[in-house]
Design an enzyme around this catalytic site. Structure first.
Site, PDB file in Angstrom:
ATOM      1  N   ASP A 656     -24.687 -11.457   9.343  1.00  0.00           N
ATOM      2  CA  ASP A 656     -25.546 -10.269   9.350  1.00  0.00           C
ATOM      3  C   ASP A 656     -26.304 -10.221  10.670  1.00  0.00           C
ATOM      4  OD1 ASP A 656     -26.741  -8.012   7.670  1.00  0.00           O
ATOM      5  OD2 ASP A 656     -28.526  -9.056   8.467  1.00  0.00           O
ATOM      6  N   ASN A 664     -31.741   0.072  15.689  1.00  0.00           N
ATOM      7  CA  ASN A 664     -31.358   1.483  15.581  1.00  0.00           C
ATOM      8  C   ASN A 664     -32.565   2.384  15.808  1.00  0.00           C
ATOM      9  OD1 ASN A 664     -28.666   1.844  15.299  1.00  0.00           O
ATOM     10  ND2 ASN A 664     -28.628   1.653  13.074  1.00  0.00           N
ATOM     11  N   ASP A 673     -24.237   1.927  17.186  1.00  0.00           N
ATOM     12  CA  ASP A 673     -22.780   1.860  17.025  1.00  0.00           C
ATOM     13  C   ASP A 673     -22.149   1.010  18.116  1.00  0.00           C
ATOM     14  OD1 ASP A 673     -23.079   3.469  14.847  1.00  0.00           O
ATOM     15  OD2 ASP A 673     -22.422   5.321  15.874  1.00  0.00           O
ATOM     16  N   GLU A 700     -24.365  -3.481   8.901  1.00  0.00           N
ATOM     17  CA  GLU A 700     -24.377  -4.419  10.023  1.00  0.00           C
ATOM     18  C   GLU A 700     -23.883  -5.800   9.591  1.00  0.00           C
ATOM     19  OE1 GLU A 700     -28.457  -4.627   8.128  1.00  0.00           O
ATOM     20  OE2 GLU A 700     -26.937  -3.127   8.527  1.00  0.00           O
TER      21      GLU A 700
END
Length: 809
Positions: A656, A664, A673, A700
């Site tokens: 993770d 973000n 992205d 993620e």
């Protein structure tokens, strides 16, 4: 047939002309061969006489050469002996004391000057050596030696005494030449003698040998052999003076030279000998020396015998050839006579059969007399044209008017060419008018059978029959073939046939088109089986060859679709089908079709590629390009049963990205992205063994499936992921790990590791749950670290923080 059958027995009056002719031919052949035999025998005999005479002259010449050299040597020895005697008389007359050393040196120099002389010495009247070239010989007793006693008993100063050969103290044979010495009182005072050595005379003898089987000997007049070459140790010293021997006959004849030929009674290996007595008048030898030069008759006449054998071989060959030639000539003449008789009988029988065949085959006969223009038909010919059997002959214009207008010009042209002798036989089919008004097809075969002296045609004969039914059948068949060809072109299906015994293929036009060949080009013929198979790839060719073998051996048909290369290099798809035609229960022919399926296969392959692409897209994460959750579920579901069966461990890393929501929020979704793609690329380079799978688990979160890996194996991969991400140094300005300086913060990941050996009845969810639990522990303990779930029976977990791990190599 036997030869006796060719010469009939009995008196000539009962023989037929053919038999008398055969007998006279054999008598003439026998007489000719008899004359040839006599001539050949004369030539062979003359050749033998010439060979013998040539060898006699040659042997006598070699003997004369030896004599001339021997005489010169003997003259030299005689001169030396006279000189020695004169010197001895002078010393005795002056009462001089003989100086032994001086005389030895003088005699030594004289013997050295003459290669054939071994020693010189003087013997006194008492038989004691008085002077010698070797001092140890002085005083030696020679009273019992024959060369001394002969001179002592019959002294004569004019003679040269030749002693018989005797064995010297050195172990070889020698001859002494001696001269008598007369004292001042007129009495015998001794001898001056020279010892002749074999070696020099052996060299002289070998110098005249011109054949390996030739021998040369030198003998005393009493018969004792002094030397012989080639050397025969036992022959030297033996006597040749046997009764009736060539040597004895020569001595008894009193001639200086003679040539003799031994017989098988004289010698097991008869020889030709040339004997020559050495009696030079100036030397006055008491007994001559005899030279013998000899060769075996087998060697002399060897070449002659070979030539005679060649003559005999060719004579026998001529005899057999002539006899066989005459035999086969007479047999052929009899066969021709019998054949002529058989031909005449066959002609009569053929004429009868022809008449029957024409009647049964419904064949008409035409006889055209060209000068008068009359065309005569037999009854069957009239019937074919619908006329009465007894109808009168037709005139030439009437016959020509029966031709169909569309065929008249062609028939007239062929007829004109036939009459001009452009070809011997005309064979054509055309239409003529039937008496009922309709036209029929006839097959006419005609030729000119008579011409005059100016080579003008006089008579034309032909046969014809009605072929209208066949023409109708051919037309219907042509229509059917045209329909079949057109339907094949529309369906792109061609037919082929292969005759198995001779391997000759037959193609329809469509097969030529499929192979990019011109069916109407004379240079193009169907490809051979090997050439046709060359258009397929190795794997496809092997399939076809296997199918062909099964078809030939078992009669098994085939139906397969394969890619192929045409003769022009064009790649196409074809469907090949084959059936086996049997004869007497065995495969005789292969009959099949070949269809161009390129368009359908192109569409089908494109559809398969599109489906494969869709399947790939359904198993790939669209953002990162790695496997998606669905692909992960399929992979672990496939690995789990295999690991259960083989009792192999399966490891799973749950990964993770730390604080990705803050990333973000701070940098935007597009940067997020890009971050996911970068992390996926880094992780993909950490799992490279076959079977290892990186997948995006969701958001993620990523996972790496490691089949066959223990906890320690998985720890290596997990640590590699942590190190590679740290080395990438992806900035994370919103990371809580750097409260003082956001620019100094880097993106990190947390990893949960689990490994277990699946048991029968267990599910993959157990491994996922354990790895997820370990990931939760890593998150709870501060992130940027690796947590490993404990194996069953061990502690709950083992944690390995990022800072404590050793760097990857």
């Amino acid at each position: 047939m036997k030869l006796a059958d060719l010469i009939p027995a009995g008196s000539a009056s009962h023989a037929t002309p053919a038999q008398r002719r055969q007998r006279n031919e054999w008598l003439a052949l026998a007489l000719g061969l008899l004359l040839l035999t006599a001539a050949l025998a004369f030539v062979i005999w003359e050749d033998r006489a010439s060979t013998g005479e040539r060898e006699r002259n040659r042997l006598q010449t070699q003997a004369r050469v030896i004599e001339e050299n021997l005489v010169r040597q003997l003259q030299a020895v005689d001169s030396v002996l006279i000189g020695m005697r004169t010197e001895l008389n002078a010393q005795q007359a002056g009462n001089q004391v003989i100086d032994a050393d001086k005389e030895a040196r003088r005699l030594k120099s004289l013997s050295d000057a003459m290669p054939g002389v071994r020693a010189l010495y003087v013997v006194d009247r008492h038989g004691l050596v008085l002077m010698a070239e070797q001092k140890n010989l002085i005083g030696r007793d020679a009273r019992e030696r024959l060369y001394f006693t002969t001179v002592r008993d019959h002294p004569d100063d004019a003679l040269v005494y030749v002693s018989p050969p005797y064995l010297s103290i050195r172990g070889n044979y020698v001859i002494n030449l001696s001269k008598s010495v007369t004292g001042t009182d007129g009495r015998f005072a001794g001898i001056a003698t020279a010892v002749l050595d074999q070696s020099y005379f052996e060299i002289l003898a070998r110098s005249v040998v011109y054949a390996p089987d030739m021998s040369v000997s030198l003998s005393h007049a009493d018969g004792q052999v002094f030397l012989i070459t080639p050397s025969y140790a036992r022959a030297v010293g033996t006597s040749q003076n046997a009764a009736g021997s060539p040597f004895t006959r020569h001595r008894e004849s009193g001639t200086a030279a003679a040539v003799y030929e031994e017989t098988a009674e004289d010698n097991r290996q008869p020889r030709m000998l040339a004997l020559r007595s050495v009696t030079p008048p100036m030397l006055h030898l008491d007994k001559p020396l005899v030279i013998t030069v000899a060769r075996p008759l087998s060697g002399i006449y060897a070449a002659w015998r070979e030539q005679a054998m060649v003559y005999a071989f060719f004579w026998c060959l001529l005899l057999v050839t002539a006899a066989l030639a005459l035999f086969f000539h007479q047999a052929r003449r009899r066969a021709l006579a019998a054949a002529e008789t058989a031909v005449q009988a066959a002609q009569r029988e053929t004429a009868q059969r022809l008449e029957l065949a024409m009647q049964s085959g419904n064949i008409g006969l035409l006889d055209w007399h060209l000068p008068s223009g009359r065309v005569i038909l037999n009854p069957l010919g009239h019937a074919l044209l619908g006329r009465a059997a007894d109808a009168p002959p037709l005139a030439a214009p009437e016959w020509e008017a029966l031709r169909h207008p569309e065929d008249a010009a062609e028939v007239a042209a062929v007829q004109a060419a036939l009459l001009r002798c452009e070809f011997q036989t005309a064979d054509l089919e055309y239409r003529v008018r039937h008496a009922a008004g309709h036209h029929i097809y006839i097959h006419m075969r005609a030729e000119v059978v008579a011409r005059d002296a100016a080579d003008r045609p006089l008579r034309l004969v032909g046969i014809f029959r009605d072929v209208s039914a066949r023409k109708q059948t051919e037309a219907a068949l042509a229509d059917a073939l045209a329909l079949q060809r057109r339907t094949g072109e529309l369906a792109r299906v061609g037919g082929w046939e292969l005759d198995l015994p001779d391997g000759v293929p037959v193609w329809t036009d469509e097969v030529y088109r499929i192979y990019d060949m011109d069916a109407h080009d004379d240079g193009h013929r169907p490809l051979s089986l090997t050439q046709a198979l060359d258009g397929y790839a190795a794997k496809d060719r092997a399939r076809l060859e296997s199918a062909l073998q099964h078809a030939i051996e078992d009669g098994q048909p085939w139906d397969m679709e394969l890619p192929m290369t045409t003769v022009l290099g064009r790649r196409i798809w074809v469907r090949s089908r084959c059936e086996v035609v049997r004869h007497d229960g065995r495969p005789r022919r292969l009959v099949g079709t070949i269809q161009d399926t390129t368009e359908r296969m192109t569409v089908q392959l494109e559809l398969e590629r599109a489906n494969a692409r869709l399947a790939e897209l359904s198993l790939t994460d669209g953002l990162t390009g790695v496997a998606n959750r669905r692909r992960f579920d399929q992979a672990i579901a496939g690995e789990w049963p295999r690991s259960v069966r083989q009792q192999l461990p399966v490891a799973l890393l749950m990964i993770d990205i730390d604080h990705f929501k803050a990333f973000n929020d701070a940098l935007g979704h597009q940067s997020g992205d890009a971050c996911l793609r970068d992390v996926a690329h880094i992780l993909a380079r950490c799992a490279w063994r076959p079977g290892e799978l990186l997948a995006r688990y969701g958001g993620e979160e990523f996972c790496i499936l490691l089949p066959g890996s223990t906890t320690q194996d998985a720890l290596v991969v997990a640590q590699r992921c942590l190190d590679r991400l740290e080395q990438a140094r992806i900035p994370h300005p919103a990371s809580p790990r750097s409260p003082s300086s956001p620019e100094a913060a880097w993106l990190t990941i947390s990893i949960g590791l689990a490994s277990m050996v699946p048991r029968l009845g267990s599910l993959p969810d157990a491994l996922v749950e354990r790895a997820d639990t370990a990931l939760y522990q890593a998150k709870r303990k501060g992130r940027a670290r690796l947590e490993c779930a404990s194996d069953p029976g061990e502690d709950d977990a083992m944690a390995t923080p990022l800072d404590a791990q050793p760097p990857l190599d």
